[in-house]
Design a protein around this motif. Structure first.
Motif, PDB file in Angstrom:
ATOM      1  N   ILE A  30     -68.141   8.872  70.211  1.00 27.84           N
ATOM      2  CA  ILE A  30     -69.477   9.523  70.609  1.00 27.84           C
ATOM      3  C   ILE A  30     -69.618  10.743  71.050  1.00 27.84           C
ATOM      4  N   TYR A  31     -68.587  10.644  71.945  1.00 27.21           N
ATOM      5  CA  TYR A  31     -69.569  12.299  72.571  1.00 27.21           C
ATOM      6  C   TYR A  31     -68.022  13.208  72.509  1.00 27.21           C
ATOM      7  N   TYR A  32     -67.289  12.887  71.992  1.00 24.50           N
ATOM      8  CA  TYR A  32     -66.433  14.192  71.633  1.00 24.50           C
ATOM      9  C   TYR A  32     -66.810  15.191  70.510  1.00 24.50           C
ATOM     10  N   SER A  33     -66.666  16.484  70.735  1.00 24.00           N
ATOM     11  CA  SER A  33     -67.040  17.564  69.704  1.00 24.00           C
ATOM     12  C   SER A  33     -65.757  16.954  68.721  1.00 24.00           C
ATOM     13  N   MET A  34     -66.391  16.939  67.836  1.00 24.19           N
ATOM     14  CA  MET A  34     -65.081  16.615  66.623  1.00 24.19           C
ATOM     15  C   MET A  34     -65.028  18.553  64.911  1.00 24.19           C
ATOM     16  N   GLY A  35     -64.398  17.949  64.814  1.00 23.67           N
ATOM     17  CA  GLY A  35     -63.681  19.165  63.413  1.00 23.67           C
ATOM     18  C   GLY A  35     -62.957  18.700  62.344  1.00 23.67           C
ATOM     19  N   TRP A  36     -63.600  19.562  60.952  1.00 21.18           N
ATOM     20  CA  TRP A  36     -62.378  19.686  60.325  1.00 21.18           C
ATOM     21  C   TRP A  36     -61.390  20.193  60.009  1.00 21.18           C
ATOM     22  N   PHE A  37     -60.096  19.884  59.106  1.00 22.14           N
ATOM     23  CA  PHE A  37     -58.788  20.925  59.108  1.00 22.14           C
ATOM     24  C   PHE A  37     -58.410  20.965  57.669  1.00 22.14           C
ATOM     25  N   VAL A  48     -61.769  24.154  59.311  1.00 18.53           N
ATOM     26  CA  VAL A  48     -62.839  24.495  57.771  1.00 18.53           C
ATOM     27  C   VAL A  48     -63.721  24.039  58.440  1.00 18.53           C
ATOM     28  N   ALA A  49     -64.362  22.918  59.665  1.00 22.08           N
ATOM     29  CA  ALA A  49     -65.732  23.403  60.081  1.00 22.08           C
ATOM     30  C   ALA A  49     -65.292  22.973  61.391  1.00 22.08           C
ATOM     31  N   ALA A  50     -66.585  22.206  62.652  1.00 25.81           N
ATOM     32  CA  ALA A  50     -66.905  21.624  63.798  1.00 25.81           C
ATOM     33  C   ALA A  50     -68.024  21.629  64.049  1.00 25.81           C
ATOM     34  N   ILE A  51     -68.626  20.738  65.123  1.00 27.14           N
ATOM     35  CA  ILE A  51     -69.785  19.882  65.695  1.00 27.14           C
ATOM     36  C   ILE A  51     -69.766  19.884  66.653  1.00 27.14           C
ATOM     37  N   SER A  52     -70.884  20.308  67.476  1.00 23.71           N
ATOM     38  CA  SER A  52     -70.819  19.663  68.967  1.00 23.71           C
ATOM     39  C   SER A  52     -71.297  17.904  69.072  1.00 23.71           C
ATOM     40  N   THR A  79     -69.750   8.360  63.233  1.00 20.73           N
ATOM     41  CA  THR A  79     -69.762   8.939  61.605  1.00 20.73           C
ATOM     42  C   THR A  79     -69.451  10.681  61.893  1.00 20.73           C
ATOM     43  N   VAL A  80     -68.591  11.615  61.348  1.00 16.85           N
ATOM     44  CA  VAL A  80     -68.628  12.760  61.369  1.00 16.85           C
ATOM     45  C   VAL A  80     -68.579  13.144  59.230  1.00 16.85           C
ATOM     46  N   TYR A  81     -69.199  13.696  58.695  1.00 18.90           N
ATOM     47  CA  TYR A  81     -69.695  14.372  57.678  1.00 18.90           C
ATOM     48  C   TYR A  81     -69.188  15.698  57.082  1.00 18.90           C
ATOM     49  N   LEU A  82     -68.359  15.400  55.775  1.00 17.60           N
ATOM     50  CA  LEU A  82     -68.615  17.326  55.563  1.00 17.60           C
ATOM     51  C   LEU A  82     -69.246  16.894  54.419  1.00 17.60           C
ATOM     52  N   GLN A  83     -70.257  17.852  54.163  1.00 18.42           N
ATOM     53  CA  GLN A  83     -71.044  17.678  52.426  1.00 18.42           C
ATOM     54  C   GLN A  83     -70.070  19.030  52.147  1.00 18.42           C
ATOM     55  N   LEU A  84     -69.169  18.630  50.625  1.00 19.44           N
ATOM     56  CA  LEU A  84     -68.379  20.026  49.557  1.00 19.44           C
ATOM     57  C   LEU A  84     -69.006  20.371  48.776  1.00 19.44           C
ATOM     58  N   ASP A  91     -60.150  24.655  47.133  1.00 17.59           N
ATOM     59  CA  ASP A  91     -60.603  24.076  48.036  1.00 17.59           C
ATOM     60  C   ASP A  91     -59.583  23.042  47.823  1.00 17.59           C
ATOM     61  N   THR A  92     -58.797  22.843  47.078  1.00 16.06           N
ATOM     62  CA  THR A  92     -57.873  21.787  47.280  1.00 16.06           C
ATOM     63  C   THR A  92     -56.988  21.931  48.443  1.00 16.06           C
ATOM     64  N   ALA A  93     -56.947  20.396  48.680  1.00 18.10           N
ATOM     65  CA  ALA A  93     -56.040  20.414  50.005  1.00 18.10           C
ATOM     66  C   ALA A  93     -56.286  19.091  51.052  1.00 18.10           C
ATOM     67  N   VAL A  94     -54.921  18.392  51.529  1.00 18.27           N
ATOM     68  CA  VAL A  94     -55.495  17.300  52.363  1.00 18.27           C
ATOM     69  C   VAL A  94     -56.448  17.369  53.618  1.00 18.27           C
ATOM     70  N   TYR A  95     -57.499  16.844  53.642  1.00 20.80           N
ATOM     71  CA  TYR A  95     -58.710  17.469  54.738  1.00 20.80           C
ATOM     72  C   TYR A  95     -58.380  16.663  55.670  1.00 20.80           C
ATOM     73  N   TYR A  96     -58.485  16.635  57.382  1.00 20.09           N
ATOM     74  CA  TYR A  96     -57.819  16.309  57.839  1.00 20.09           C
ATOM     75  C   TYR A  96     -59.486  16.208  58.705  1.00 20.09           C
ATOM     76  N   CYS A  97     -59.524  14.929  59.805  1.00 14.76           N
ATOM     77  CA  CYS A  97     -60.656  15.131  61.053  1.00 14.76           C
ATOM     78  C   CYS A  97     -60.546  14.897  62.129  1.00 14.76           C
TER      79      CYS A  97
END
Length: 122
Positions: A30-37, A48-52, A79-84, A91-97
């Motif tokens: 829960i302490y980690y910043s997270m991102g989506w690629f 793609v996006a990141a959150i603190s 949990t981290v979410y990405l609303q598309l 936007d077709t791709a494999v999305y990684y957290c």
């Protein structure tokens, strides 16, 4: 150690919406910043996006601003979410957290999930 499991990817028509989830486990997750690629066939992995860690700060690559929204639930689901929204075939791709940083540099992220496929049909 942090484990990340993505879900929610599927085939969707252009203009449609999806919500991707990334469930994080591990004592300090829960302490980690997270991102989506994402990585499209034949292309480099791109930010793609990141959150603190607190969720108070977010950032997006220009091509998804106004269409995608990153959020997180630290209180109950870790949990981290990405609303598309307004999805495009591009936007077709494999999305990684990923966990461990909150910027666009993939090399600064320490942990990665296995990816979830998003396919947008024209």
């Amino acid at each position: 150690q942090v484990q990340l499991v993505e879900s929610g990817g599927r085939l969707v028509q252009a203009g449609g919406s999806l919500r991707l989830s990334c469930a994080a486990s591990g004592r300090t997750a829960i302490y980690y910043s997270m991102g989506w690629f994402r990585q499209a066939p034949g292309k480099e992995r791109e930010f793609v996006a990141a959150i603190s860690g607190s969720g108070s700060s977010t950032s997006y690559t220009d091509s998804v601003k106004g269409r995608f929204t990153i959020s997180r639930d630290n209180a109950f689901k870790n949990t981290v979410y990405l609303q598309l929204n307004s999805l495009e075939p591009e936007d077709t791709a494999v999305y990684y957290c990923a966990a461990g940083s909150n910027g666009p540099d993939a090399s600064r992220y320490r942990y990665w999930g296995q990816g979830t496929q998003v396919t947008v049909s024209a």
